[in-house]
Design an enzyme around this catalytic site. Structure first.
Site, PDB file in Angstrom:
ATOM      1  N   PHE A 142       0.874  -1.308   0.147  1.00 27.70           N
ATOM      2  CA  PHE A 142      -0.070   0.163   0.025  1.00 27.70           C
ATOM      3  C   PHE A 142       0.866   1.047  -0.052  1.00 27.70           C
ATOM      4  O   PHE A 142       1.698   1.556   0.852  1.00 27.70           O
ATOM      5  CB  PHE A 142      -1.007   0.111   1.101  1.00 27.70           C
ATOM      6  CG  PHE A 142      -1.920   1.272   1.001  1.00 27.70           C
ATOM      7  CD1 PHE A 142      -2.846   1.101   0.497  1.00 27.70           C
ATOM      8  CD2 PHE A 142      -1.479   2.496   1.714  1.00 27.70           C
ATOM      9  CE1 PHE A 142      -3.831   2.287   0.077  1.00 27.70           C
ATOM     10  CE2 PHE A 142      -2.381   3.327   1.488  1.00 27.70           C
ATOM     11  CZ  PHE A 142      -3.587   3.552   0.536  1.00 27.70           C
ATOM     12  N   ASP A 227       9.131   2.925   1.996  1.00 30.68           N
ATOM     13  CA  ASP A 227       7.937   3.654   2.383  1.00 30.68           C
ATOM     14  C   ASP A 227       7.891   3.520   3.884  1.00 30.68           C
ATOM     15  O   ASP A 227       7.286   2.580   4.193  1.00 30.68           O
ATOM     16  CB  ASP A 227       6.704   3.147   1.584  1.00 30.68           C
ATOM     17  CG  ASP A 227       5.413   4.121   1.857  1.00 30.68           C
ATOM     18  OD1 ASP A 227       5.539   4.715   2.879  1.00 30.68           O
ATOM     19  OD2 ASP A 227       4.644   4.174   1.056  1.00 30.68           O
ATOM     20  N   LYS A 256       2.209  10.898   7.225  1.00 31.88           N
ATOM     21  CA  LYS A 256       1.394  10.672   8.529  1.00 31.88           C
ATOM     22  C   LYS A 256       1.954  11.390   9.667  1.00 31.88           C
ATOM     23  O   LYS A 256       1.927  12.561   9.803  1.00 31.88           O
ATOM     24  CB  LYS A 256       1.422   9.176   8.584  1.00 31.88           C
ATOM     25  CG  LYS A 256       0.507   8.460   7.542  1.00 31.88           C
ATOM     26  CD  LYS A 256      -0.061   7.372   7.713  1.00 31.88           C
ATOM     27  CE  LYS A 256      -1.168   6.817   6.743  1.00 31.88           C
ATOM     28  NZ  LYS A 256      -1.033   5.981   5.896  1.00 31.88           N
TER      29      LYS A 256
END
Ligand SMILES: *Cc1c(COP(=O)(O)O)cnc(C)c1O
Length: 397
Positions: A142, A227, A256
């Protein structure tokens, strides 16, 4: 006019796209690990907006910093310079051990930035023929929701109807070094992985995997890109999840929690050589690197370091996983995780359990239908985890 929870829900469904299926709880206040709904019910947030709330809700230090900046200067675009961006770039480089950083807003934008860096590096530095650069990615990844990023997702729904898709990606099973070796060729520019697959279901690769990928990339002159949008900034009990395997990437992607739970802030950090592929006009973002984002980013990093959130995630994560493993319920298949990124894999659909937990005052969400993710803000205390465990025990007894 005062609306009821049901009216808020109806309004959202009437005027908003139906692209999420949230729990039917309408929140209006948050503090630390706690949130309150419009009816005054109190819940513990055990999802933390997918790790964007590592600092807890409405973190005072971060809000104070942001408010001060809001009274000074909010946006310059990169057409002009501002006095906060340089401090943010420097801080990101110091914390990541990198030489240069590129600020964006959402995680997906930072991933796109890394993909562009890798492709341009491949074509202009490595000497891959134009438009031939390939990037190797993992199954169950993802990395976000843009057209290019979903083009290399292996989740069918993410792509269905959204083509034509972006070419140039090769997919390998996660955790298998030989699979990557088999796919690397002269046109490979980069390998892009998550150190732990969060959305994929808290999947942790075998020990040594990332180190082997790094070594292979080095041998083949391929960029090793990680990531760490969800796994980074303390969540797994290390500041960056790559530290578990001693596999520092060539390019790291953060987002985030970099926004301290208040503002979208993302970044890629890498070496001077690799970042050097970008020249004026190549890539950018109107809001990327704005002064508010910059001060929030610095405050978010400082807070994690000063409050030892990483250490806390490590200790409390182990403590909580040990407790969860004492639960003997026929629906539980496995408890796994690193730090406070914890997955409880069930033998039956998890949604029903998430709804039961909600009734007990715990907000969490199923991922991949059979897995419940427990990922509370890293500011959580042992007592608060004990409180949560008692509720979870009630549902799984
Ligand atoms: C959330 C996430 C993204 C995308 O970030 P957005 O801010 O939602 O665009 C990318 N990669 C990983 C690993 C994530 O968890």
């Amino acid at each position: 006019m005062k609306y009821t929870a049901q009216q808020f829900i109806e309004m959202t469904e009437r005027y908003g796209a139906h692209n999420y299926k949230p729990l039917d709880v309408v929140l209006s206040k948050g503090k630390g690990v706690w949130v309150w709904d419009v009816e005054g019910n109190k819940y513990m947030d055990m999802l933390s907006s997918y790790s964007a709330l590592n600092h807890g809700h409405c973190n005072e230090k971060i809000i104070r910093t942001m408010k001060e900046q809001l009274n000074e200067l909010t946006l310059t675009s990169r057409a002009f310079r501002n006095n906060k961006l340089p401090l943010f770039l420097k801080k990101v480089c110091e914390v990541t051990g990198m030489e240069m950083a590129f600020p964006m807003n959402s995680g997906a934008e930072a991933v796109e930035t890394a993909l562009k860096a890798a492709r341009k590096w491949g074509h202009k530095v490595k000497g891959i023929p134009d438009n031939k650069a390939e990037i190797i990615v993992a199954e169950n990844n993802f990395h976000g929701r843009t057209i290019t990023i979903i083009s290399f997702s292996t989740e069918k729904q993410y792509k269905d109807g959204f083509g034509p898709l972006t070419p140039g990606f090769k997919t390998v099973p996660y955790g298998k070094i030989e699979a990557i070796r088999g796919k690397i060729n002269d046109n490979t520019a980069a390998v892009l992985l998550e150190p732990v697959q969060g959305e994929g279901g808290i999947l942790i690769p075998p020990e040594g995997y990332l180190r082997e990928v790094k070594q292979l990339c080095k041998e083949k002159n391929v960029l090793f890109m990680l990531d760490e949008i969800q796994s980074g900034l303390g969540r797994t009990g290390k500041l960056f999840a790559w530290e578990w395997d001693g596999a520092k990437p060539d390019v790291i992607i953060l987002g985030k929690a970099l926004g301290g739970g208040v503002y979208p802030v993302s970044v890629i950090a890498t070496s001077r050589d690799i970042m050097g592929v970008f020249t004026p006009g190549d890539h950018g973002s109107t809001f990327g690197g704005n002064p508010v984002a910059a001060v929030v980013g610095v405050a978010a990093l400082d807070y994690i370091l000063e409050e030892n959130l990483t250490e806390r995630a490590n200790k409390l994560g182990n403590y909580f996983m040990d407790k969860l493993r004492t639960l003997k319920h026929p629906a539980i298949k496995e408890i796994r995780g690193k730090g406070l990124l914890i997955g409880m894999e069930l033998k039956e659909p998890a949604r029903e359990y998430a709804e039961k937990l909600q009734k007990e005052g715990i907000l969490c969400k199923e991922t991949h239908s059979m897995i419940i993710r427990f990922a509370p803000p890293l500011v959580i205390t042992k007592e608060e985890l004990d409180w949560a465990f008692e509720r979870i025990k009630k549902v799984f007894s």
